[in-house]
Each structure stands twice: as C-alpha cells, then as structure tokens.
Design a protein around this motif. Structure first.
Motif, PDB file in Angstrom:
ATOM      1  N   UNK A  75       0.847  -1.185   0.000  1.00 10.40           N
ATOM      2  CA  UNK A  75       0.000   0.000   0.000  1.00 10.40           C
ATOM      3  C   UNK A  75       0.881   1.232   0.000  1.00 10.40           C
ATOM      4  N   UNK A  76       0.348   2.315  -0.531  1.00 14.84           N
ATOM      5  CA  UNK A  76       1.089   3.566  -0.484  1.00 14.84           C
ATOM      6  C   UNK A  76       1.208   4.041   0.957  1.00 14.84           C
ATOM      7  N   UNK A  77       2.312   4.725   1.246  1.00 14.66           N
ATOM      8  CA  UNK A  77       2.497   5.254   2.583  1.00 14.66           C
ATOM      9  C   UNK A  77       1.411   6.275   2.895  1.00 14.66           C
ATOM     10  N   UNK A  78       0.900   6.184   4.101  1.00 15.56           N
ATOM     11  CA  UNK A  78      -0.150   7.106   4.507  1.00 15.56           C
ATOM     12  C   UNK A  78       0.273   7.867   5.750  1.00 15.56           C
ATOM     13  N   UNK A  79      -0.361   8.959   5.951  1.00 18.24           N
ATOM     14  CA  UNK A  79      -0.097   9.804   7.111  1.00 18.24           C
ATOM     15  C   UNK A  79      -1.382   9.904   7.925  1.00 18.24           C
ATOM     16  N   UNK A  80      -1.343   9.425   9.169  1.00 15.94           N
ATOM     17  CA  UNK A  80      -2.520   9.491  10.020  1.00 15.94           C
ATOM     18  C   UNK A  80      -2.869  10.924  10.366  1.00 15.94           C
ATOM     19  N   UNK A  81      -4.135  11.240  10.325  1.00 19.97           N
ATOM     20  CA  UNK A  81      -4.582  12.586  10.671  1.00 19.97           C
ATOM     21  C   UNK A  81      -4.714  12.694  12.180  1.00 19.97           C
ATOM     22  N   UNK A  82      -4.173  13.754  12.736  1.00 20.38           N
ATOM     23  CA  UNK A  82      -4.257  13.960  14.178  1.00 20.38           C
ATOM     24  C   UNK A  82      -5.705  14.020  14.629  1.00 20.38           C
ATOM     25  N   UNK A  83      -6.514  14.695  13.849  1.00 22.17           N
ATOM     26  CA  UNK A  83      -7.951  14.751  14.091  1.00 22.17           C
ATOM     27  C   UNK A  83      -8.634  14.232  12.833  1.00 22.17           C
ATOM     28  N   UNK A  84      -9.315  13.069  12.890  1.00 24.12           N
ATOM     29  CA  UNK A  84      -9.999  12.557  11.696  1.00 24.12           C
ATOM     30  C   UNK A  84     -10.921  13.604  11.099  1.00 24.12           C
ATOM     31  N   UNK A  85     -10.907  13.699   9.785  1.00 27.73           N
ATOM     32  CA  UNK A  85     -11.685  14.744   9.104  1.00 27.73           C
ATOM     33  C   UNK A  85     -13.031  14.200   8.655  1.00 27.73           C
ATOM     34  N   UNK A  86     -14.126  14.778   9.170  1.00 31.74           N
ATOM     35  CA  UNK A  86     -15.450  14.327   8.722  1.00 31.74           C
ATOM     36  C   UNK A  86     -15.791  14.911   7.354  1.00 31.74           C
ATOM     37  N   UNK A  87     -16.496  14.130   6.560  1.00 31.88           N
ATOM     38  CA  UNK A  87     -16.905  14.571   5.230  1.00 31.88           C
ATOM     39  C   UNK A  87     -18.377  14.216   5.046  1.00 31.88           C
ATOM     40  N   UNK A  88     -19.195  15.214   4.759  1.00 32.35           N
ATOM     41  CA  UNK A  88     -20.614  14.986   4.493  1.00 32.35           C
ATOM     42  C   UNK A  88     -20.786  14.638   3.022  1.00 32.35           C
ATOM     43  N   UNK A  89     -21.532  13.586   2.756  1.00 32.30           N
ATOM     44  CA  UNK A  89     -21.697  13.111   1.392  1.00 32.30           C
ATOM     45  C   UNK A  89     -23.157  12.786   1.131  1.00 32.30           C
ATOM     46  N   UNK A  90     -23.502  12.724  -0.151  1.00 30.81           N
ATOM     47  CA  UNK A  90     -24.840  12.269  -0.519  1.00 30.81           C
ATOM     48  C   UNK A  90     -24.926  10.768  -0.261  1.00 30.81           C
ATOM     49  N   UNK A  91     -26.127  10.216  -0.158  1.00 30.40           N
ATOM     50  CA  UNK A  91     -26.229   8.766   0.065  1.00 30.40           C
ATOM     51  C   UNK A  91     -25.511   7.949  -0.996  1.00 30.40           C
ATOM     52  N   UNK A  92     -25.593   8.372  -2.263  1.00 32.70           N
ATOM     53  CA  UNK A  92     -24.918   7.623  -3.329  1.00 32.70           C
ATOM     54  C   UNK A  92     -23.404   7.684  -3.165  1.00 32.70           C
ATOM     55  N   UNK A 117     -25.069  10.545   7.021  1.00 30.76           N
ATOM     56  CA  UNK A 117     -24.434  10.583   5.701  1.00 30.76           C
ATOM     57  C   UNK A 117     -23.005  11.086   5.779  1.00 30.76           C
ATOM     58  N   UNK A 118     -22.386  10.914   6.906  1.00 29.31           N
ATOM     59  CA  UNK A 118     -21.031  11.417   7.130  1.00 29.31           C
ATOM     60  C   UNK A 118     -20.062  10.252   7.283  1.00 29.31           C
ATOM     61  N   UNK A 119     -18.925  10.393   6.676  1.00 28.59           N
ATOM     62  CA  UNK A 119     -17.823   9.450   6.877  1.00 28.59           C
ATOM     63  C   UNK A 119     -16.623  10.260   7.369  1.00 28.59           C
ATOM     64  N   UNK A 120     -15.616   9.574   7.930  1.00 29.96           N
ATOM     65  CA  UNK A 120     -14.417  10.270   8.408  1.00 29.96           C
ATOM     66  C   UNK A 120     -13.199   9.690   7.705  1.00 29.96           C
ATOM     67  N   UNK A 121     -12.245  10.563   7.444  1.00 33.08           N
ATOM     68  CA  UNK A 121     -10.963  10.171   6.855  1.00 33.08           C
ATOM     69  C   UNK A 121      -9.942  10.119   7.979  1.00 33.08           C
ATOM     70  N   UNK A 122      -9.389   8.936   8.238  1.00 30.12           N
ATOM     71  CA  UNK A 122      -8.439   8.767   9.334  1.00 30.12           C
ATOM     72  C   UNK A 122      -6.992   8.868   8.882  1.00 30.12           C
ATOM     73  N   UNK A 123      -6.705   8.494   7.649  1.00 27.18           N
ATOM     74  CA  UNK A 123      -5.346   8.620   7.125  1.00 27.18           C
ATOM     75  C   UNK A 123      -5.417   9.038   5.665  1.00 27.18           C
TER      76      UNK A 123
END
Length: 674
Positions: free
Chosen positions: A522-539, A564-570
């Motif tokens: 996998x590509x190297x990732x950088x963990x986010x100090x504070x996970x970033x929430x992202x609001x999205x449509x259901x699709x 309808x929100x997901x979070x990005x952790x890395x």
C-alpha cells in the motif's frame, strides 16, 4: 352469473413460407444483411473475383456475381430450401466449422421477402441454369447462358412485408450499411478481387494484394495507413497478425476496430476490453483505438453457432485469447518508441525499419547497459546520495554521500513533489538512488539567492572537427525550461519538447503502480491527528464504503461516522498539500459517473493515475536546473513515458531533417545559405 365458456386455441403447423419470413427477421435485417450473406457464399465458393452492384440503397436491386465453383441444375432448388447447405457434410462438422456460412438459412430467407433470380454454371457444364423465386414461390430451373460462377440478383426487397419496408432508412443510409458490410468481407479476404458499384457508378475496385496494408489504405486513406503499426504473434495455436494504429490516431467509438477470426469478422466485448487495456494510458478518456487484426486458431476451439448473424463467437478458453491479444500489444508498445513526432518522418528507401532494441524494462538496451554499470559502481563505492526531486545531488568528488540540494528561495512558497517523496518507497537500498547513466551533472551552482542566478543551460556542446557530424550521447539531459511548463532538450536525431507535468505524472504513476499493483503493498499514509469528517450524498457514501479496501491500498483509510457522514483517518503522504475531503470526492467521481460499477483493478488504476496527476509538478511551476536534469533522466527508466496516464503525449519530437526543412536548409533555397 353464468360463466363464459373459453374456446381452446388450435395448434397448427406453420407453412414453410411463413417460417422463412419469420427466420428472415433474424437473418435479413436490411439490405446490408443480404450483401453480407451473399458475399460469404461467394467467398465459400472459392471465387477470386466478386462484383457487387446496388441500386436505391439496395432496396431496388442487389446483384452479386462471382467466378466461384457454381451450382448444377439439380442443386439450385435445394439451395433455396430451408436449412439446406453443402458446408456441413456430417453432423460433427458443426463443431469444426471452417466456412463463413453453414446454417442454410440465408437463401431461403432472402427468397421469401424479395424477387430473387439465380444464374449459375459449373466448370464441367456447357451452359448455365437459371431459377427464380417470387416471395417464396420457387419456379423450375431453366437453361441459360452465363459464365462459370454464380450471379444472384435480388430486387424489391421486403415487397411482401410492408411493415419491414417502412422501417428502412434513406437510400444513402442503407448504402452506408452496405459499404460497411462490403468493407468487412473485403478486408478479411485481400486475396480476392472485389468491386462495388452504386447506381452504375464504381465506388471501390480492389485488386488482389499480398500487402494487407494496401487494402486498408484503399478503404481508410493515408491518415490511417501512415499510422499503422505491424503486429505479429504466434503461440502455436493462437496466431495474431495485423495492424494497430498509433495512439495519435483514435476515434470516439469502437467502430474502427476490425477483428477477424479465421477470416470471419467478429464483435467480442472481451477482445475489445483487451484492446482498451493495451492502450491504457496512451489514449485520452473517451477515445478508442483503431485496429485491423486477424486471428487464427483451430475451429474446434471456437463456437460460431451463437447467433444467426454469426457476428458473435464463443471461445473454449476465452482467458487465453484475451491474454494473448493483450500481451502481444503491450509487448510491442513497450519495445517501440511512441514519442509523438512533428512533421513527416522521412525514411531512406534502404533504411532498416526494425525498431531499436529495448530491454524488458522498456528502456533502450544501450541505456540499460550503462544504467546497470552505474548501479554496480554505486554499490561498489557505497555512496548513498539523498534523493531530492528525482535524482541525487552530484558534483562532490569526495566519494561521500551527497546531500540534498537546498531549495531556491522562491521554491519555499510552492511545493514541488519529489519522486522520492513517497515515504518508505525507495527503488534502491539505503534510501537513495544510483547514479544515472548519462553525462556529467551540470556545474554546481554556488549562488542560490535567486533562480535568476542559476544558469539553466551549460552552453552548446563543444564543436567537432567536422561541424556537420556531432557525436552526442544517446540522450542529452541538458535541457532548459520554457514558460515554466515545457522542457526543451535534444537527442541524437533532433529536438524534444516535453510537457513537464505530463512526464512527471507518468513517472509518479509508474512508481506507485509498481508498488501497489506489482509488489502488493500500500502507499504510505499519514494518520490525521484529528480525523476529518466529510458529508456526502447517500450515493457518494455508499460508493466510498463499497471501495474501502481499494482506498486503503492508496493510503486513505475511511470509516463510518453516522448519518451521511464518513471520516478520513489517514491520507496518502504524497498528497500532503491537498485537502483530504476534496481529494476523496475527486477520486470517487469516476465511480459515480461511469454508469457501471468498475472492476477493482480498473478503479485502482484510476485512483493511482489521479494521485500521480495531483502530486506532479504543474504547468507554471519553475524548476531548478538540477530538477530539470533529474526529470529528464527518469524518462528512460520507466515504461510508456511517451504518454501520461491519461493519454496525453508527454513529448513532441522534431527531427533534425524536419527542423532543416522548416528553416529552409533543405531544397533549392539551402544552396544560397549555410
């Protein structure tokens, strides 16, 4: 209330003429279908010359004459009977079909919906015979005078089925379909002389030719003929031979993909997909390759009895056929310099047309040999130069490891992603890169106060005793930047103008693809100090969660948050300056916009190319001389660097002859100046 008695319908046997009219709906869709079926009969009859004449787009008259084996008087009525054929002597032959026709439906179907006249004569007969069919009614054969072969004349097509006639298009449109049917048969059989006339005017007169490219040029003109790339591969059972077109010549649909299997034109989605995969990264999105390929394999490995039109086939081992076509094309592309050229590429009459040999890595053999020698030297000395933009800093004769170059002050306000900026991903041990197999590095600069003080060019090469012959290296990596977006350099035979973003994008893509697809990492990732929430449509949310594993391979870890929100952790480390939420939406656009759910490998390829595009230097980014040199050096070390992953050319090549012609150094005017 008294129940109504139901009348049972009577089951009856349909009359033969009605059966033929129903069958004609599958076999004879339009006049072009008649031309196709009759042309296939002529080819199966061993004809060496076939002439087609049409009037009124084929609805008024279609006449096809050939010099094949012909038919006797007693064979003519049988040829018009339903399911009667001479091409399947035994039942087992259905599984070893080697002819274009074999179902025995075409003539019966045509005769049931038209006014058909057949004149035929064999070589052993003194005279021919004629038989007529009017709407399925067959008249007895009569003697007639005619040459050896067969003439079939179809008039007033669909005269007794007015519903079918009303669905026909204009005469011009129907003529176009006939020309396409004629093209497919004539392309597959270049050993036959074909003629096509429309309203008594000749459209095509194609003599026999041993060079298939001449038959292709006769149909599609000089643009296609000049872009043909020969293909030839044989694994004892599957033989692939023909031409594909240079990526600079493409179409907006797949209609210019001519695939022939055992001289039969076919349409196969898996083979078309293999073509698309072979051209991946060489064509812009929405463009389709042009090809003319002839495949041959034992008849027992295919089933042509799939549809009455015989356009579809089934393979006993479809995966093997798919892999053979894909590997053949990719191997050829990797061993051919496909840099886009400006102007004609003149070739001497006795010139060697064999492409320069290239290694398995896709780089010139000469360059790879030098590269390997550099690696050996690098390993022997123990140097471990730090990797900056692409290559190590050099110019230190002390033998120690080079230090990273200090960025110019104006570079502090911008971020130029380096080829070594993928954490933990180094192609050589020790975290560095070996010296590159090229000329010495540019003179080290002592004044880095501003980019204006950094000379972008070391001056022209020293003059040779004979200034008409200059011995350059295989690739000269002394280049300079134009308008902060193009790099200009030279090779042995001319000048090369390079799009810095497109080239950097391709190199980054090849590196991350090697890591993820070939190494399984996998590509190297950088963990986010504070996970970033992202609001999205259901699709959007559904699509993201469905592809969590694929996103994890590129270094983006996604988790549900609620609603309808997901979070990005890395997040991918090489995209540290791109907003994670915006990048996620960009990555998922193809999933929602494609219409169909993409295969995991296709999605991963798209994500990797998108990451490479976002991480690469942009048009407008000024580059320091060492960055320019490092980027140019990488051009020989990766596959397909002539195009970016999205299909745009990375470079334009101007040959020295073309430059001389543009500046008037070739021709009569060249004598008046030096």
């Amino acid at each position: 209330m008294e129940a109504t008695a139901k009348t049972l319908p009577t089951i009856r046997q349909l009359p033969p003429n009605l059966i033929n009219q129903i069958a004609a709906g599958e076999v004879i869709e339009r006049p072009a279908s008649v031309v196709k079926e009759l042309l296939e009969n002529s080819v199966d009859a061993g004809a060496t010359r076939i002439e087609v004449s049409i009037v009124g787009g084929g609805t008024e008259m279609i006449r096809i004459s050939d010099n094949g084996c012909g038919m006797t008087a007693d064979q003519l009525p049988l040829a018009l009977a339903s399911h009667a054929t001479s091409k399947l002597p035994t039942d087992e032959d259905l599984f070893h079909v080697s002819t274009l026709g074999f179902r025995g439906e075409a003539l019966a179907s045509i005769g049931s919906v038209s006014q058909l006249t057949i004149r035929s004569r064999t070589d052993s007969d003194d005279a021919g015979n004629e038989i007529q069919v009017r709407g399925g009614v067959i008249e007895p054969p009569q003697p007639c005078g005619c040459p050896v072969g067969t003439v079939m004349e179809v008039r007033n097509l669909f005269f007794n089925t007015p519903v079918r006639h009303r669905f026909l298009k204009t005469a011009q449109t129907e003529k176009g379909h006939i020309v396409e049917a004629f093209t497919r048969i004539a392309l597959a059989n270049s050993h036959i002389h074909f003629v096509l006339n429309n309203n008594d005017k000749p459209l095509y007169d194609l003599p026999v030719t041993e060079r298939w490219s001449e038959r292709i040029a006769a149909f599609f003109g000089g643009e296609i003929a000049d872009a043909l790339i020969p293909i030839n591969s044989d694994d004892s059972q599957i033989h692939v031979q023909g031409y594909v077109c240079d990526p600079s010549v493409s179409r907006g649909n797949s209609r210019m993909q001519y695939l022939f299997l055992n001289s039969r034109h076919i349409r196969d989605r898996s083979l078309q997909h293999a073509l698309g995969e072979a051209y991946r990264g060489l064509l812009m999105v929405g463009r389709h390759p042009v090809c003319f390929l002839r495949m041959s394999m034992p008849p027992e490995l295919i089933d042509v009895n799939v549809h009455p039109t015989k356009l579809e086939v089934r393979f006993t081992d479809g995966g093997r056929v798919y892999s053979r076509l894909l590997q053949t094309l990719r191997h050829h592309f990797l061993t051919t310099d496909m840099t886009q050229r400006v102007g004609p590429a003149p070739v001497a009459p006795d010139a060697d047309l064999t492409p320069a040999p290239r290694s398995e890595l896709g780089m010139p053999v000469r360059a790879e040999q030098a590269h390997r020698q550099s690696v050996i030297e690098w390993a022997r000395t123990g140097n471990s130069p730090a990797e900056v933009f692409v290559s190590p800093a050099r110019g230190d004769d002390s033998g120690g490891g080079g230090s990273a170059m200090a960025p110019a002050p104006d570079a502090a306000t911008r971020s130029i992603p380096s080829f070594g900026s993928v954490p933990g991903f180094q192609p050589f041990p020790g975290g560095g890169s070996p010296p590159m197999p090229h000329e010495a590095a540019p003179k080290p600069t002592t004044d880095s106060a501003s980019d204006e003080n950094v000379a972008p060019w070391d001056g022209p090469p020293a003059a040779s005793p004979d200034d008409s012959v200059i011995d350059h290296p295989a690739v000269c990596h002394l280049g300079f930047q134009v308008h902060n977006r193009y790099l200009v350099t030279q090779d042995e035979k001319g000048m090369v103008v390079i799009d810095q973003h497109a080239l950097h994008e391709r190199v980054l893509y090849e590196r991350v693809k090697t890591k993820v697809l070939e190494s399984g990492q996998s590509l190297e990732s950088q963990g986010l100090l504070v996970p970033e929430p992202v609001s999205m449509t259901p699709a959007e949310r559904t699509a993201v969660l469905d592809h969590q594993d694929t996103l994890a391979q590129i270094g983006m870890e996604i988790a549900e948050f609620g609603g309808d929100t997901i979070v990005i952790r890395s997040y991918p480390a090489m995209l540290k300056n791109k907003p994670p939420a915006d990048m996620l939406r960009t990555l998922m656009e193809s999933v929602l916009g494609g219409g169909e759910k993409p295969e995991p490998i296709e999605l991963l390829n798209h994500l990797l190319s998108t990451i490479a595009c976002k991480a690469a230097v942009k048009a407008g980014d000024p580059l320091r001389p060492e960055e320019i040199r490092a980027l140019l050096e990488q051009r020989d070390l990766y596959n397909d660097t002539h195009h970016c992953p999205h299909g745009r050319p990375t470079a334009l090549f101007f040959s020295r002859d073309e430059l001389d012609r543009m500046f008037g150094r070739l021709g009569p005017r060249a004598r008046t100046s030096k």
